[in-house]
Design an enzyme around this catalytic site. Structure first.
Site, mmCIF file in Angstrom:
data_model
loop_
_atom_site.group_PDB
_atom_site.id
_atom_site.type_symbol
_atom_site.label_atom_id
_atom_site.label_comp_id
_atom_site.label_asym_id
_atom_site.label_seq_id
_atom_site.Cartn_x
_atom_site.Cartn_y
_atom_site.Cartn_z
ATOM 1 C CG HIS A 431 -2.200 -0.686 1.047
ATOM 2 N ND1 HIS A 431 -3.037 -0.454 -0.026
ATOM 3 C CD2 HIS A 431 -2.827 -1.631 1.812
ATOM 4 C CE1 HIS A 431 -4.114 -1.227 0.083
ATOM 5 N NE2 HIS A 431 -4.010 -1.938 1.179
ATOM 6 C CB CYS A 495 -1.168 3.653 -5.116
ATOM 7 S SG CYS A 495 -2.400 2.337 -5.196
#
Length: 587
Positions: A431, A495
């Site tokens: 993440h 991301c």
């Protein structure tokens, strides 16, 4: 002169007290505004629900049966259309039509939603007054091959609506009331999707489902949260106990705090008035005792004020410390792998037990990362199958089997169950916590040719960086099992940007060497951070907890401040104002 000076001080003191009272009242009104707004909105919805009930009473059994059959035809039309057929269209607005314009109502006992009306469509005006039924999905009358979608806003300042559905859990129940029938649904899954992923709410053949849909995160609204439920017998639903999921809601916290403060204030004023009345007695002894107790009351109130002030500073300090701890990465440090393959023998079992479903991946924030940091000891030992070391950017993370959010928040998570180091494309994900220097954030600073080391506690694999770029989420070629040129790759992916971004940072490295740990040089072992010793190796990657109980507590406090600032600060703020209000009124 003395009298004038006293008058000036008294006037100044009165102004200060008046300003304090004004701020207290203004603050309380601001806190109550969302609650009052939601109450007024609920009254309007209650009126709409009553109108719906009255409209149903006026309908004959024949009319209800006709409406039910028309809804069944529409549901068959929706199913056929989703199956790729071309059925004759049916007018949506003519389904479940009555003089109240309400399609039905929904009950969600766990979050205190009762008889909330839902209407045809999901226009802005519709969702502003209540819930909407998503056109193109089944009418929620039940039956196989149906999936209705009920939508509602989250995070609206003066309305709760679907704000609390994120607190629901699998197994919780909700009820659909339509055409005089009450249908029970049990929640079986949650999913966060992009607004464009309409396929996620398609009918599941042979099933009777209803999905509650809302925007997430509240106020940002990048994703759509799906709360999926399947139909269960109503009798079975009635036997289940309701567990409240909204006890920590803004409304409950504010109201409870105000009530407690009001009661404490009444107690203080009552004690004060009692002693003042005794202070005016003709008995000198009674006056003496009353004066003494009044002083004690003032002293205790001042001490209370100081203690609350100190408590606020302490909690804030702990939150700041916890926030700092959240910024520190979950580095493994040196791992003792013991005798050859002793630690690596547990890897296969972890890989086989892991969950690799991508749908479980959810958007996260710094509060989620803080919670994961507190559980990093258990997560690493339960799912750790290796170690990733990138000296150039000081990355030292565990490699964890499976795509569980805890893994993605703790280290580098494996993308596929069948991927192997040194063969094909070994993909690791993590993440990205926006603007936080944790996990794989620093891979953006890698240059071509930089070394990346990864070990499965049996061999050490060295990869040389060959790609470092930002791609769009649709460019899936970078995570395919095999590279087009046949090279053996290591791919790191995270991301790039804030929640909802379509961009990904990808770093790939080509395999340059494989070295067994038992024959590796001392320098290489030091670079990777492993120790190969003769004695029996522990079964755990971490033999002691890397996050102390106090650090974990501090990070949880910080997480509360980040994720729910009002619910955390409101109680302290109101308790802090109590003695100020008391002194201002008795002055």
């Amino acid at each position: 002169m003395k009298n004038k000076g006293t008058q000036k001080r008294t006037k100044r003191s009165n102004l200060v007290m008046g300003f304090a009272i004004f701020m207290i009242v203004a603050g309380i009104l601001v806190l109550l505004y969302p609650i009052v707004g939601n109450y007024l909105a609920n009254r309007e919805r209650s009126s709409a629900s009553t109108s719906y009930d009255n409209a149903l009473k006026k309908m004959s059994k024949k009319e209800k049966a006709q409406q039910y059959e028309l809804a069944k035809l529409y549901n068959q039309y929706v199913f056929d259309k989703q199956q790729g057929h071309h059925p004759d269209p049916i007018a949506y607005k003519s389904i479940i039509k009555n003089e109240s314009n309400v399609m039905g109502t929904i009950d969600i006992p766990a979050i205190d939603i009762e008889k909330m009306p839902f209407y045809h469509g999901t226009s802005f005006k519709t969702l502003d007054k209540g819930l909407g039924h998503l056109e193109g999905t089944s009418i929620p009358i039940g039956g196989k091959n149906t999936r209705s979608v009920i939508t509602g806003h989250s995070g609206v300042k003066n309305q709760i609506l679907f704000t609390d559905v994120k607190n629901l859990q699998e197994g919780d129940l909700f009820y659909i009331n339509i055409l005089g029938k009450r249908l029970a649904y049990q929640i079986d899954s949650f999913e966060e999707i992009l607004p464009s992923e309409s396929d996620k709410v398609k009918i599941v053949e042979g099933q009777d489902k209803v999905t509650l849909l809302t925007c997430t995160p509240p106020g940002i609204n990048t994703y759509r949260l799906l709360v999926n439920g399947h139909r269960i017998p109503y009798k079975d639903a009635e036997k289940q106990k309701v567990r409240k999921r909204n006890l920590w809601s803004y409304q409950n916290v504010v109201l409870a705090t105000l009530v407690i403060n009001f009661l404490l204030f009444l107690i203080l004023v009552s004690i004060y008035r009692f002693h003042v009345k005794r202070f005016r007695s003709d008995d000198p002894l009674v006056v003496y005792k009353a004066r003494k107790r009044l002083r004690r009351l003032f002293t205790l109130t001042k001490i209370y004020f100081v203690l609350i002030f100190v408590a606020m500073l302490t909690v804030l300090s702990i939150a700041v410390y916890g926030y700092v701890q959240m910024q520190e990465d979950t580095s493994l440090g040196a791992v003792d792998v013991g005798q050859t393959e002793q630690l690596s023998t547990f890897n296969l079992d972890k890989v086989n037990r892991a969950n690799y479903a991508e749908k479980q991946i959810a958007s996260v924030n710094v509060a989620n990362y803080a919670e994961a940091r507190g559980n990093s000891y258990e997560t690493t030992n339960n799912w750790g199958i290796g170690k990733l070391q990138i000296p150039k950017v000081d990355i030292d993370l565990p490699v964890l089997a499976g795509l569980a959010n805890e893994n993605l928040l703790t280290g580098a998570a494996t993308y596929r169950a069948d991927q192997q180091l040194g063969r094909g494309n070994y993909v690791l994900l993590a993440h990205n916590i926006f603007e936080q220097d944790v996990l794989l954030h620093r891979i953006k600073n890698l240059s071509l040719g930089d070394k990346m080391y990864i070990t499965d506690f049996k061999d050490i694999y060295t990869y040389d960086v060959s790609v470092n770029k930002v791609i769009e989420e649709t460019e899936v070629s970078y995570i395919e099992d095999k590279a087009k040129d046949g090279k053996q790759l290591l791919t790191l992916l995270r991301c790039e940007g804030n929640i909802g971004t379509i961009y990904r940072r990808v770093v790939q490295g080509k395999l340059s060497s494989v070295q067994p740990i038992e024959t590796a040089s001392t320098q290489l072992l030091k670079e990777v951070g492993v120790k190969a010793q003769a004695q029996e190796a522990p079964k755990k990657l971490l033999n002691k907890r890397r996050v102390s109980p106090f650090q974990q507590f501090a990070m949880l406090i910080a997480a509360k401040f980040v994720s729910e600032p009002l619910q955390t600060m409101v109680p302290m703020f109101l308790f802090f104002l109590l003695p100020i209000l008391f002194f201002s009124l008795i002055h």
